[in-house]
Design an enzyme around this catalytic site. Structure first.
Site, mmCIF file in Angstrom:
data_model
loop_
_atom_site.group_PDB
_atom_site.id
_atom_site.type_symbol
_atom_site.label_atom_id
_atom_site.label_comp_id
_atom_site.label_asym_id
_atom_site.label_seq_id
_atom_site.Cartn_x
_atom_site.Cartn_y
_atom_site.Cartn_z
ATOM 1 N N CYS A 45 19.253 26.894 71.997
ATOM 2 C CA CYS A 45 18.455 27.489 73.066
ATOM 3 C C CYS A 45 18.866 28.941 73.280
ATOM 4 C CB CYS A 45 18.699 26.760 74.375
ATOM 5 S SG CYS A 45 18.380 25.005 74.299
ATOM 6 N N ARG A 81 17.374 31.997 66.264
ATOM 7 C CA ARG A 81 18.372 31.014 66.670
ATOM 8 C C ARG A 81 17.837 29.582 66.560
ATOM 9 N NH1 ARG A 81 22.404 32.943 70.257
ATOM 10 N NH2 ARG A 81 22.112 31.155 71.604
ATOM 11 N N TRP A 87 15.817 24.233 72.173
ATOM 12 C CA TRP A 87 16.121 23.432 70.986
ATOM 13 C C TRP A 87 16.543 22.083 71.536
ATOM 14 C CZ3 TRP A 87 20.720 21.398 68.614
ATOM 15 C CH2 TRP A 87 20.578 21.103 67.257
ATOM 16 N N ASN A 107 21.297 26.709 78.474
ATOM 17 C CA ASN A 107 21.687 26.414 77.093
ATOM 18 C C ASN A 107 22.976 25.604 77.160
ATOM 19 O OD1 ASN A 107 22.245 26.433 74.320
ATOM 20 N ND2 ASN A 107 23.276 28.420 74.441
ATOM 21 N N GLY A 108 23.024 24.486 76.430
ATOM 22 C CA GLY A 108 24.241 23.674 76.422
ATOM 23 C C GLY A 108 23.942 22.253 76.829
ATOM 24 N N GLU A 158 26.007 23.318 48.050
ATOM 25 C CA GLU A 158 25.319 24.382 48.781
ATOM 26 C C GLU A 158 23.842 24.449 48.366
ATOM 27 O OE1 GLU A 158 25.689 26.124 51.329
ATOM 28 O OE2 GLU A 158 24.393 27.866 51.069
ATOM 29 N N LYS A 197 20.580 24.065 50.771
ATOM 30 C CA LYS A 197 19.463 25.029 50.834
ATOM 31 C C LYS A 197 18.132 24.316 50.630
ATOM 32 C CE LYS A 197 20.999 27.578 52.445
ATOM 33 N NZ LYS A 197 22.320 27.647 52.842
ATOM 34 N N GLU A 208 17.298 22.350 53.806
ATOM 35 C CA GLU A 208 16.948 23.212 54.941
ATOM 36 C C GLU A 208 15.577 23.862 54.747
ATOM 37 O OE1 GLU A 208 21.047 25.083 56.689
ATOM 38 O OE2 GLU A 208 20.504 25.741 54.697
ATOM 39 N N HIS A 252 29.175 6.958 37.611
ATOM 40 C CA HIS A 252 29.717 6.000 38.578
ATOM 41 C C HIS A 252 28.712 5.669 39.678
ATOM 42 C CE1 HIS A 252 33.528 6.291 36.583
ATOM 43 N NE2 HIS A 252 33.584 7.596 36.785
ATOM 44 N N LYS A 272 20.091 28.418 64.117
ATOM 45 C CA LYS A 272 20.963 29.342 63.397
ATOM 46 C C LYS A 272 22.403 29.207 63.863
ATOM 47 C CE LYS A 272 21.796 32.838 60.642
ATOM 48 N NZ LYS A 272 21.903 32.399 59.226
HETATM 49 C C1 G6P Z 1 23.866 25.913 61.385
HETATM 50 C C2 G6P Z 1 22.931 26.580 60.393
HETATM 51 C C3 G6P Z 1 23.546 26.524 59.003
HETATM 52 C C4 G6P Z 1 24.929 27.184 59.039
HETATM 53 C C5 G6P Z 1 25.837 26.483 60.046
HETATM 54 C C6 G6P Z 1 27.151 27.194 60.249
HETATM 55 O O1 G6P Z 1 23.903 24.547 61.136
HETATM 56 O O2 G6P Z 1 21.675 25.939 60.393
HETATM 57 O O3 G6P Z 1 22.706 27.241 58.108
HETATM 58 O O4 G6P Z 1 25.495 27.135 57.770
HETATM 59 O O5 G6P Z 1 25.185 26.461 61.318
HETATM 60 O O6 G6P Z 1 26.945 28.410 60.901
HETATM 61 P P1 G6P Z 1 28.063 29.513 61.105
HETATM 62 O O7 G6P Z 1 27.407 30.553 61.959
HETATM 63 O O8 G6P Z 1 29.210 28.844 61.789
HETATM 64 O O9 G6P Z 1 28.432 30.013 59.751
#
Ligand code: G6P
Length: 585
Positions: free
Chosen positions: A2, A27, A74, A100-101, A462, A466, A469, A485, A580
């Site tokens: 948020c 965000r 959010w 927010n929170g 990773e 990606k 996401e 396995h 974010k």
């Molecule tokens: C969120 C984002 C991810 C990111 C993670 C860690 O989950 O959606 O893309 O990798 O936070 O974020 P940071 O700001 O701690 O690197």
């Protein structure tokens, strides 16, 4: 997460608030709302969708008055609905809040308030704050005592802004970000400097456990006991002003293309920091490396390069897991905490746990004004500029570069020609046609597996992250040797497998795995510097120093996932349900 914003100034508030919310879109959110005060009356509009959509539906920016609050939500408590969107008015309509929170004791408080005759229109924990403020305001008759009483009653991590019918604003912070933007004529209360950067670069980073009362551009900061608190104005880096897409269709694409340049910048302002970090690492009893999401994947690579190139043992820990095994952390060790935003609640919690065990903290962080920066004994800046796309791209590369620079300091024999490396990365990006064609093939695919061994395994993870996401395709990173396995049972003609196969010590084994998969009918995308007949599609990466392979592998995969997102018509900058910076645990 948020975003909250409050405004009081000489201009009409609503359009400024809507613009601020738009800048904070990165965000992540699902609904939007604005409330303003004019002539001792609060008006409010809100709904689900993007800022632009909700604004054109409800004309948020036409609300009257020079004082207001805004929010992008959010969802945590309660579904994504118009009613659950913020701001929330109190029952009397004389107070409205944005939050927010998470309020942990909201059920208990809700019950008490219901017993007192209050009713609730939303399923959120946030609406409690509005009614609790009303109750306390009716008994105390002043904003200061109202906030003090309210924060003493709520439990959890939060930041909220409350607007009172008389035009006063108040905002409290407890472990969630809250920044005051101090302009000549306008004052802002926001979760993020992007909420006000267009108007002022003077910021006050409020401390957790403080609140602010704002009336007619005059403000006072107090602690939760009501004692006045001195504040410091920080000049916010103007680089935040660069948060524009420019000629790129999306922030994500722009950020992928910025990578050849940031190779020179990452860690640039941190030379002394790197020396200091190295001292701590050399003297540490143990080394732990933590992060969330992409930043955790960097931690996995850090472990491998520290062990391979400098013979230093370290333990990567998923930040959100540490609270369940705090005994993992031995006294007098070092925790390397990696976070782009520096605000991920899980990472901050891991730091808190490590500090309790007397550990030194090395923060690798992009947002140098963040909470993690303030908690580091040594702070190493990623220096990759604002990253707006929710899925991390350039920050991953920047994190790795900072880690390489640490390893280089520990072992002077490692030479990296950054000039050449930057050129070879540019070559990958110059011609995306082949990658765009592969992206078309992925459009209808529902499962993708990514194989890698050794240092390439974290890249497989990773890459899977990606894909999840950006494209919502089910994707899994697999250590190559584990194929037989279990995962081999999943291989059939509907499946695509990406093999991360540079010409390093893992090459021959991974090529064999690719053949085993191909024999089961799956399609193979090879990411390699060497072509092979086993690949149905070949993504060529440059031949380089093997320590650099992870970066040259992930960049074409970032591009592939970006173009696949376009094929699937998903929004690459703002994936559904994600934020974010995840500031709640
Ligand atoms: C969120 C984002 C991810 C990111 C993670 C860690 O989950 O959606 O893309 O990798 O936070 O974020 P940071 O700001 O701690 O690197």
């Amino acid at each position: 997460m948020c975003s909250i914003i409050g405004f009081s100034g000489n201009e009409i508030a609503a359009p400024i608030i809507v613009k601020g919310l738009k800048r904070m879109e990165y965000r992540g959110y699902d609904s939007v709302g604005v409330a303003t005060e004019s002539e001792n009356h609060i008006e409010l509009k809100k709904g689900i969708g993007k800022v632009t959509e909700v604004n054109s539906k409800f004309q948020l920016d036409t609300l009257p008055g020079k004082i207001g609050i805004g929010h992008t939500r959010w969802a945590t408590h309660g579904k994504v609905t118009d009613l659950n969107a913020h701001p929330h008015p109190s029952n009397s309509g004389k107070i409205a809040i944005v939050h927010n929170g998470i309020i942990e004791n909201f059920e208990e408080l809700k019950k008490q308030l219901e017993d007192d005759g209050y009713n609730f229109k939303s399923e959120t924990d946030s609406e409690i704050i509005a009614n609790l403020l009303q109750k306390n305001y009716e008994s105390t008759k002043n904003v200061k005592d109202t906030i003090m009483k309210t924060v003493s009653e709520i439990k959890g991590h939060y930041a909220f802004v409350a607007m009172f019918e008389n035009g006063q604003l108040a905002a409290a912070r407890f472990h969630e970000p809250l920044i005051i933007g101090v302009g000549q004529e306008n004052i802002f209360l926001s979760s993020d400097v992007l909420g006000f950067i267009e108007y002022t670069d003077n910021a006050i980073y409020m401390k957790s456990g403080n609140f602010v009362i704002l009336e007619n551009k005059e403000f006072e900061i107090l602690d939760f006991n009501g004692e006045k608190v001195k504040h410091e104005i920080t000049k916010v880096s103007k680089e935040f002003g660069d948060a524009y897409k420019g000629d790129y269709a999306h922030f994500t694409l722009k950020e992928i293309y910025e990578q050849p340049e940031l190779i020179f910048k990452a860690g640039e302002r941190t030379v002394e920091g790197i020396e200091e970090a190295v001292k701590y690492i050399k003297n540490a009893k143990n080394i732990y490396i933590t992060g969330s999401g992409t930043s955790y994947n960097s931690a996995l690579i850090a472990k491998q390069i520290l062990s391979k190139y400098v013979k230093i043992k370290s333990e990567p820990i998923i930040a959100s897991e540490l609270q369940f095994a705090p005994e993992t952390i031995e006294e007098d060790s070092v925790l390397i905490a990696i976070s782009q935003s520096g605000e991920s609640a899980d990472v901050l919690e891991a730091v808190r746990i490590a500090k309790k065990s007397n550990c030194k903290i090395i923060s690798i962080v992009n947002l140098l004004t963040s909470s993690l920066t303030r908690k580091g004994d040594v702070v190493l800046g990623m220096n990759c500029g604002p990253e707006i796309g929710v899925a991390a791209t350039k920050s991953f590369t920047a994190q790795l570069l900072v880690l390489y620079k640490i390893v280089q300091k520990l072992n002077q024999n490692i030479t990296i020609n950054f000039e050449e490396f930057s050129k070879s990365i540019s070559e990958i990006l110059e011609n995306p046609v082949k990658i765009q064609e592969i992206a078309k093939e992925l459009k209808e695919v529902s499962d993708v597996y990514i194989l890698g061994r050794g240092i390439n395994y974290p890249i497989a993870i990773e890459s899977a992250l990606k894909l999840k996401e950006l494209t919502y395709i089910h994707a899994e990173g697999i250590p190559g040797g584990e194929l037989k396995h279990g995962p081999l049972a999943l291989m059939d003609t509907d499946v695509f497998v990406i093999v991360i196969n540079p010409k390093d010590s893992t090459y021959t084994d991974t090529l064999t795995s690719a053949r085993e998969i191909k024999a089961r009918g799956a399609k193979i995308i090879g990411v390699s510097d060497i072509e092979s007949d086993v690949y149905d599609y070949w993504i060529k990466i440059p031949k380089i120093n093997e320590i650099l392979y992870p970066i040259s592998e992930i960049i074409p995969i970032q591009l592939l996932t970006y173009y696949s997102a376009l094929e699937k018509d998903t929004d690459p900058d703002y994936p559904r349900n994600l934020a974010k910076s995840v500031t709640v645990k």
